[in-house]
Design a protein around this motif. Structure first.
Motif, PDB file in Angstrom:
ATOM      1  N   GLU A 186       1.302   0.288  10.856  1.00 49.48           N
ATOM      2  CA  GLU A 186       1.856   1.633  10.810  1.00 49.48           C
ATOM      3  C   GLU A 186       2.372   1.951   9.409  1.00 49.48           C
ATOM      4  O   GLU A 186       2.850   1.081   8.689  1.00 49.48           O
ATOM      5  CB  GLU A 186       2.987   1.798  11.836  1.00 49.48           C
ATOM      6  CG  GLU A 186       4.081   0.788  11.765  1.00 49.48           C
ATOM      7  CD  GLU A 186       3.879  -0.384  12.703  1.00 49.48           C
ATOM      8  OE1 GLU A 186       2.695  -0.669  13.057  1.00 49.48           O
ATOM      9  OE2 GLU A 186       4.863  -1.016  13.080  1.00 49.48           O
ATOM     10  N   GLN A 187       2.248   3.219   9.065  1.00 49.51           N
ATOM     11  CA  GLN A 187       2.720   3.702   7.788  1.00 49.51           C
ATOM     12  C   GLN A 187       4.123   4.281   7.952  1.00 49.51           C
ATOM     13  O   GLN A 187       4.424   4.934   8.942  1.00 49.51           O
ATOM     14  CB  GLN A 187       1.761   4.766   7.244  1.00 49.51           C
ATOM     15  CG  GLN A 187       0.378   4.185   6.941  1.00 49.51           C
ATOM     16  CD  GLN A 187      -0.608   5.210   6.463  1.00 49.51           C
ATOM     17  OE1 GLN A 187      -0.241   6.319   6.083  1.00 49.51           O
ATOM     18  NE2 GLN A 187      -1.878   4.847   6.474  1.00 49.51           N
ATOM     19  N   TYR A 188       4.955   4.023   6.956  1.00 50.46           N
ATOM     20  CA  TYR A 188       6.331   4.507   6.958  1.00 50.46           C
ATOM     21  C   TYR A 188       6.431   5.638   5.943  1.00 50.46           C
ATOM     22  O   TYR A 188       6.047   5.461   4.781  1.00 50.46           O
ATOM     23  CB  TYR A 188       7.301   3.381   6.604  1.00 50.46           C
ATOM     24  CG  TYR A 188       7.389   2.326   7.665  1.00 50.46           C
ATOM     25  CD1 TYR A 188       6.387   1.365   7.807  1.00 50.46           C
ATOM     26  CD2 TYR A 188       8.465   2.289   8.545  1.00 50.46           C
ATOM     27  CE1 TYR A 188       6.460   0.395   8.794  1.00 50.46           C
ATOM     28  CE2 TYR A 188       8.550   1.322   9.529  1.00 50.46           C
ATOM     29  CZ  TYR A 188       7.545   0.376   9.651  1.00 50.46           C
ATOM     30  OH  TYR A 188       7.612  -0.578  10.628  1.00 50.46           O
ATOM     31  N   TYR A 215       0.782   5.793  -0.274  1.00 45.18           N
ATOM     32  CA  TYR A 215      -0.068   6.949   0.021  1.00 45.18           C
ATOM     33  C   TYR A 215       0.619   8.247  -0.373  1.00 45.18           C
ATOM     34  O   TYR A 215       1.847   8.358  -0.282  1.00 45.18           O
ATOM     35  CB  TYR A 215      -0.338   7.041   1.534  1.00 45.18           C
ATOM     36  CG  TYR A 215      -0.723   5.754   2.209  1.00 45.18           C
ATOM     37  CD1 TYR A 215       0.236   4.803   2.518  1.00 45.18           C
ATOM     38  CD2 TYR A 215      -2.053   5.497   2.559  1.00 45.18           C
ATOM     39  CE1 TYR A 215      -0.111   3.614   3.153  1.00 45.18           C
ATOM     40  CE2 TYR A 215      -2.404   4.321   3.192  1.00 45.18           C
ATOM     41  CZ  TYR A 215      -1.430   3.383   3.478  1.00 45.18           C
ATOM     42  OH  TYR A 215      -1.788   2.215   4.105  1.00 45.18           O
ATOM     43  N   ASN A 266      -3.639   0.408  -3.137  1.00 50.67           N
ATOM     44  CA  ASN A 266      -3.440  -0.933  -2.595  1.00 50.67           C
ATOM     45  C   ASN A 266      -3.203  -1.873  -3.764  1.00 50.67           C
ATOM     46  O   ASN A 266      -4.040  -1.961  -4.675  1.00 50.67           O
ATOM     47  CB  ASN A 266      -4.671  -1.394  -1.809  1.00 50.67           C
ATOM     48  CG  ASN A 266      -4.773  -0.728  -0.459  1.00 50.67           C
ATOM     49  OD1 ASN A 266      -4.055  -1.087   0.477  1.00 50.67           O
ATOM     50  ND2 ASN A 266      -5.648   0.236  -0.335  1.00 50.67           N
ATOM     51  N   SER A 311       2.780   1.028   3.550  1.00 58.32           N
ATOM     52  CA  SER A 311       2.452   0.119   4.653  1.00 58.32           C
ATOM     53  C   SER A 311       2.012  -1.216   4.061  1.00 58.32           C
ATOM     54  O   SER A 311       1.836  -1.347   2.846  1.00 58.32           O
ATOM     55  CB  SER A 311       1.331   0.687   5.531  1.00 58.32           C
ATOM     56  OG  SER A 311       0.074   0.568   4.881  1.00 58.32           O
ATOM     57  N   GLN A 312       1.806  -2.187   4.929  1.00 61.68           N
ATOM     58  CA  GLN A 312       1.070  -3.368   4.510  1.00 61.68           C
ATOM     59  C   GLN A 312      -0.368  -2.916   4.258  1.00 61.68           C
ATOM     60  O   GLN A 312      -0.815  -1.914   4.819  1.00 61.68           O
ATOM     61  CB  GLN A 312       1.117  -4.451   5.587  1.00 61.68           C
ATOM     62  CG  GLN A 312       2.508  -4.979   5.854  1.00 61.68           C
ATOM     63  CD  GLN A 312       3.128  -5.653   4.650  1.00 61.68           C
ATOM     64  OE1 GLN A 312       2.471  -5.906   3.640  1.00 61.68           O
ATOM     65  NE2 GLN A 312       4.410  -5.940   4.737  1.00 61.68           N
ATOM     66  N   THR A 313      -1.082  -3.648   3.482  1.00 62.47           N
ATOM     67  CA  THR A 313      -2.377  -3.151   3.037  1.00 62.47           C
ATOM     68  C   THR A 313      -3.463  -3.274   4.095  1.00 62.47           C
ATOM     69  O   THR A 313      -4.476  -2.616   4.013  1.00 62.47           O
ATOM     70  CB  THR A 313      -2.824  -3.868   1.749  1.00 62.47           C
ATOM     71  OG1 THR A 313      -3.901  -3.156   1.156  1.00 62.47           O
ATOM     72  CG2 THR A 313      -3.240  -5.299   2.024  1.00 62.47           C
ATOM     73  N   HIS A 314      -3.220  -4.106   5.090  1.00 62.10           N
ATOM     74  CA  HIS A 314      -4.268  -4.299   6.079  1.00 62.10           C
ATOM     75  C   HIS A 314      -4.350  -3.113   7.015  1.00 62.10           C
ATOM     76  O   HIS A 314      -3.387  -2.401   7.229  1.00 62.10           O
ATOM     77  CB  HIS A 314      -3.983  -5.571   6.890  1.00 62.10           C
ATOM     78  CG  HIS A 314      -3.741  -6.755   6.025  1.00 62.10           C
ATOM     79  ND1 HIS A 314      -4.727  -7.359   5.304  1.00 62.10           N
ATOM     80  CD2 HIS A 314      -2.606  -7.438   5.744  1.00 62.10           C
ATOM     81  CE1 HIS A 314      -4.214  -8.369   4.618  1.00 62.10           C
ATOM     82  NE2 HIS A 314      -2.939  -8.440   4.867  1.00 62.10           N
ATOM     83  N   ALA A 315      -5.522  -2.911   7.608  1.00 61.08           N
ATOM     84  CA  ALA A 315      -5.693  -1.817   8.563  1.00 61.08           C
ATOM     85  C   ALA A 315      -4.834  -2.064   9.796  1.00 61.08           C
ATOM     86  O   ALA A 315      -4.428  -3.177  10.088  1.00 61.08           O
ATOM     87  CB  ALA A 315      -7.164  -1.728   8.963  1.00 61.08           C
ATOM     88  N   ASN A 316      -4.557  -1.002  10.508  1.00 62.40           N
ATOM     89  CA  ASN A 316      -3.807  -1.054  11.759  1.00 62.40           C
ATOM     90  C   ASN A 316      -2.355  -1.461  11.600  1.00 62.40           C
ATOM     91  O   ASN A 316      -1.733  -1.955  12.529  1.00 62.40           O
ATOM     92  CB  ASN A 316      -4.495  -1.958  12.795  1.00 62.40           C
ATOM     93  CG  ASN A 316      -5.857  -1.442  13.170  1.00 62.40           C
ATOM     94  OD1 ASN A 316      -6.217  -0.313  12.839  1.00 62.40           O
ATOM     95  ND2 ASN A 316      -6.628  -2.245  13.844  1.00 62.40           N
ATOM     96  N   ALA A 348       0.857  -1.191   0.000  1.00 61.09           N
ATOM     97  CA  ALA A 348       0.000   0.000   0.000  1.00 61.09           C
ATOM     98  C   ALA A 348       0.888   1.234   0.000  1.00 61.09           C
ATOM     99  O   ALA A 348       1.917   1.272   0.690  1.00 61.09           O
ATOM    100  CB  ALA A 348      -0.913   0.023   1.224  1.00 61.09           C
ATOM    101  N   VAL A 376      -4.713   6.869  -1.918  1.00 64.97           N
ATOM    102  CA  VAL A 376      -4.267   5.580  -1.404  1.00 64.97           C
ATOM    103  C   VAL A 376      -4.265   4.579  -2.550  1.00 64.97           C
ATOM    104  O   VAL A 376      -5.222   4.527  -3.339  1.00 64.97           O
ATOM    105  CB  VAL A 376      -5.189   5.046  -0.283  1.00 64.97           C
ATOM    106  CG1 VAL A 376      -4.672   3.698   0.234  1.00 64.97           C
ATOM    107  CG2 VAL A 376      -5.287   6.037   0.862  1.00 64.97           C
TER     108      VAL A 376
END
Lengths: 113, 113
Positions: free
Chosen positions: B101-103, B33, B50, B94-99, B31, B48
């Motif tokens: 953390e975004q880098y 952004y 994905n 980030s990984q695509t799943h919720a929760n 993912a 966003v």
């Protein structure tokens, strides 16, 4: 309408003391909260997070507290160090909201010698 | 290279120019952004992606055109911008799943003259 609010734009703390940064939110659907730290000329870096099923999460000198009834969270840094001087952002996400984060405006922390 | 990189770091462009911002992530995330940060405002999510598919467009004007050719690269094409578009543009992954953390990358400081 700002859903995540950091009402203190700045905070000054002496080295060795506790820093407490506050964040309020209005959307009761938020269920996951994160704190990011940002130094000048760098992107925000992830610091610590908490799920709404918990009321406290600790990682070394950093502890995040969540009060769901008050829709309030806080970040405690103990002991504060000069290297902690940065802008701290609170962010929130919600189940079913995909991977969207809603950020606050940030609090500039200055740790003085 | 590690983490999330962005080029250029600074960009000055006239209102009639066309330019592109580039973001690359080396974290194996799926993912990506684009965020905008204006002075004294919270980070605003723009787009966003994905698995290379756009899943969010946060009512961004068409003068901003994103492109995601693969999960590691993200572009933001700019044309006929306005002075009020001057801001820090941050890319994250980030990984695509919720929760998760975004880098964030370090950002591109854009000035529209």
């Amino acid at each position: 309408d700002q859903q995540v609010k950091q009402n203190s734009p700045s905070l000054s703390v002496q080295e060795g003391r506790i820093s407490i940064l506050n964040c309020d939110y209005t959307n009761s659907m938020f269920d996951y909260f994160l704190w990011y730290k940002k130094y000048p000329a760098e992107g925000p870096t992830f610091l610590i997070s908490i799920s709404s099923i918990k009321d406290k999460n600790e990682d070394g000198r950093f502890t995040v507290f969540l009060n769901k009834s008050a829709k309030h969270l806080s970040l405690h840094i103990v002991p504060s160090q000069p290297g902690d001087s940065a802008v701290y952002f609170c962010a929130a996400s919600m189940a079913g909201g995909g991977n969207k984060l809603t950020f606050g405006t940030g609090t500039q922390l200055k740790v003085e010698l | 290279e590690t983490g999330v990189t962005q080029t250029p770091r600074h960009l000055v462009m006239g209102m009639t120019n066309k330019k592109s911002l580039k973001c690359e992530q080396h974290l194996g995330h799926n993912a990506m952004y684009w965020y905008k940060q204006s002075a004294k405002k919270p980070l605003e999510l723009m787009f966003v992606y994905n698995f290379k598919e756009q899943t969010e467009n946060n009512s961004v004007p068409s003068r901003f055109s994103p492109e995601c050719p693969n999960s590691s690269h993200l572009f933001l094409h700019l044309h006929t911008l306005q002075p009020e578009d001057s801001a820090l543009y941050l890319c994250a992954s980030s990984q695509t799943h919720a929760n998760y953390e975004q880098y964030f990358g370090p950002g591109t400081r854009l000035t529209v003259t």
